[in-house]
Design a protein around this motif. Sequence first.
Motif: not given
Length: 453
Positions: A39-65
């Motif tokens: 079966s290719g249909v997988y269900a996820q628990k609502v409590s696990d996907v609440m507030y979860s968004s996959g549309t926010v891009d992330k970028y690399s960074g480094v801490v410097e003075a």
Amino acid sequence: MSKKKKIIIAVIIAILAIAIIVGIVVAVKMNGKSAAADSGVYAQKVSDVMYSSGTVDKYSGVVEAADSLDIKTDAEKTVKDILVAEGDEVQVGTPLFTYDTDELSAKRDSAALELEGLNNTLSGYDAQITQLTNEKKSASKDQQLDYTLQIQQVQTQQKQTQYDIASKQAEIAKYDESINNATVTSTMVGMVKKINENQSADQSDSAFMTIISTGDYRVKGTIDEQSYYYSGLSEGMSVIVRSRVDDTKTWMGTISKVDTENPQKDNNNGYYSDDSSTETASKYNFYIQLASSEDMLLGQHVFIEPDYGQSEIKEGIWIDESYIVQDDGDAYVWVMNSKNKLEKRTVELGDYDADLAMYEIKSGLSEDDYIVWASDDLYEGEAAQTWEEYLENGGGDEMIDDGMFDTSVDDEMLYDTEGGSFDEEGMTDEGMVDDGSMDDGAVDDGSAEAEVQ
């Protein structure tokens, strides 16, 4: 037929019947298990996907003075003693290095002798002008014009000598200042990051010593030109800086500068190229001013993501809009019921967060329900399962030892501090991290990436 034979035949028939029944039961169970695994249909628990968004891009960074001080040496002076070492902490006024004053003292003495000679010359001109003036008074009218020209000539020489004296005095004052200030001191609180002891003549324009401030950090991010075009990054934008080792640890900040005028440089004339193509792309730095740098480490690699409010926990049930189907004003979600079958569940929608693309579910859904990402090919009664059930049913076995993971990958391929091929946490070569929003057949054009380390 004898009674004994009848008994034997009955026993044989009974054994065969039992074998057939057992075979049918096993086959049914195996078919059910295989069907579940396929079966290719997988269900996820609502409590696990609440507030979860996959549309926010992330970028690399480094801490410097946040600030640094480059100290250059005087080209006319020679460094005698270096009084600090790399890694030393310094305060305002801490001696850093001294110049050799022996040569300066010799030059100062030579200039003083030249000044004395100029003063003697000036005195001679004064006496000469006085003498010519007296002689002119007793000279005939025919000779007075000649004396006038002579006096003017001496006066011109006198003014030049006065100018030379002033210049020589300024030169001596400069030598005195250099001798009195032969020790160079720090003008900021920080740490000695680099000392260029073997500085050559062609490096005279570079820093001899670099000091970075301590306790006051900023974050330097990296983005390629294609991603920047679609990113919307701009000065003043609020961002979230997230730890790579603990994604619950975050810092808030604001983009203070996007430096598109100074692309990073490598061996490709200032452009980065993908080995798989002939296309090149510039990479730019952008800088984050932090609201607080508590618990940050200098050199720490982090993730940077635009702040759309995703760090704020909302009250109630909020899920990504991709789970919701809206039809003629009604809204429903695909729910896996107690029989592991899909069914449409009508829900009542509340507020909508456009930044996170999430809806509030006011009724019709609980945190314990299991839901499926909406798509056009779903239908009621379709078999569904959780991912854990998929694995328990034998799903995923075909992925083991199929050659997918035979390729050896060295450390440089997995982790590149200069933003190269790949690094940990899913880094791509475009300066961004694939955070899961690129699935389901989406093409990774570099607009969805992170050291970040």
